[in-house]
Design a protein around this motif. Structure first.
Motif, PDB file in Angstrom:
ATOM      1  N   GLN A 149       0.857  -1.174   0.000  1.00  0.00           N
ATOM      2  CA  GLN A 149       0.000   0.000   0.000  1.00  0.00           C
ATOM      3  C   GLN A 149       0.900   1.232   0.000  1.00  0.00           C
ATOM      4  O   GLN A 149       1.804   1.346   0.800  1.00  0.00           O
ATOM      5  N   GLY A 150       0.642   2.162  -0.871  1.00  0.00           N
ATOM      6  CA  GLY A 150       1.444   3.367  -0.918  1.00  0.00           C
ATOM      7  C   GLY A 150       2.761   3.188  -1.635  1.00  0.00           C
ATOM      8  O   GLY A 150       3.629   4.030  -1.557  1.00  0.00           O
ATOM      9  N   LEU A 151       2.921   2.097  -2.340  1.00  0.00           N
ATOM     10  CA  LEU A 151       4.187   1.811  -3.011  1.00  0.00           C
ATOM     11  C   LEU A 151       4.404   2.746  -4.195  1.00  0.00           C
ATOM     12  O   LEU A 151       5.174   3.692  -4.118  1.00  0.00           O
ATOM     13  N   HIS A 152       3.729   2.524  -5.311  1.00  0.00           N
ATOM     14  CA  HIS A 152       3.817   3.438  -6.449  1.00  0.00           C
ATOM     15  C   HIS A 152       2.847   4.582  -6.205  1.00  0.00           C
ATOM     16  O   HIS A 152       1.771   4.381  -5.640  1.00  0.00           O
ATOM     17  N   PHE A 153       3.223   5.776  -6.653  1.00  0.00           N
ATOM     18  CA  PHE A 153       2.351   6.938  -6.477  1.00  0.00           C
ATOM     19  C   PHE A 153       1.040   6.671  -7.209  1.00  0.00           C
ATOM     20  O   PHE A 153       1.033   6.414  -8.413  1.00  0.00           O
ATOM     21  N   ASN A 154      -0.080   6.692  -6.471  1.00  0.00           N
ATOM     22  CA  ASN A 154      -1.349   6.228  -7.007  1.00  0.00           C
ATOM     23  C   ASN A 154      -2.527   7.011  -6.417  1.00  0.00           C
ATOM     24  O   ASN A 154      -3.370   6.455  -5.709  1.00  0.00           O
ATOM     25  N   PRO A 155      -2.620   8.322  -6.701  1.00  0.00           N
ATOM     26  CA  PRO A 155      -3.682   9.123  -6.087  1.00  0.00           C
ATOM     27  C   PRO A 155      -5.088   8.733  -6.531  1.00  0.00           C
ATOM     28  O   PRO A 155      -6.053   9.044  -5.834  1.00  0.00           O
TER      29      PRO A 155
END
Length: 158
Positions: free
Chosen positions: A65-71
């Motif tokens: 969770q929160g690994l690749h920037f994924n807004p």
């Protein structure tokens, strides 16, 4: 015009610089030169956190969770896919000399606004990103690109 830079480092001798430029509300151009990588394709992503206190491991939470920037809370994909993390920049091709020189133009990684990548990090992975199409359990999460082998924090320039 907005500009940013990330200085790439690793404990494995990988180094380089990645430059980001954006005109107005247009796409961001990413231009990089990195050396010390093994030849072939390497996953290249913007990760959520601009934190390298524990090397590249601290650029995103280990539980994925929160690994690749994924807004937008989408699945992992390739740079041309509609369903992708904002930080999914695909692969960088490294030549036989261990050097990659590349340019990427992407509309999902602005340098300003609520979804800015300034202050976040860029990460090179040990293997090829399958762009969410590999069928592996990690394909839709990370692209199954392997360990993080080099990274840098994206800092705005004047």
């Amino acid at each position: 015009m907005l500009k940013a830079v990330a200085v790439i480092t690793s404990s494995e001798g990988i180094s380089g610089k990645i430059f980001f430029t954006q005109e107005g509300d247009g796409p961001t151009t990413v231009t990089g030169s990195v050396s010390g990588l093994k030849p072939g394709l390497h996953g290249f992503h913007v990760h959520t956190f601009g934190d390298t206190t524990n090397g590249c491991l601290s650029t995103g939470i280990v539980n994925w969770q929160g690994l690749h920037f994924n807004p937008a809370s989408k699945d992992h994909g390739g740079p041309e896919d509609e369903n992708r993390h904002a930080g999914d920049l695909g692969n960088v091709n490294v030549g036989d000399d261990g050097t990659a020189n590349f340019t990427i133009v992407d509309k999902h990684i602005p340098l300003s606004g609520p979804h800015s990548i300034a202050g976040r990090s860029v990460v090179f992975h040990e293997g090829r990103d399958d762009l969410g199409k590999g069928g592996h359990e990690l394909s839709k999460i990370t692209g199954n690109a392997g360990d993080r082998i080099a990274c840098g924090i994206i800092g705005l320039q004047e």
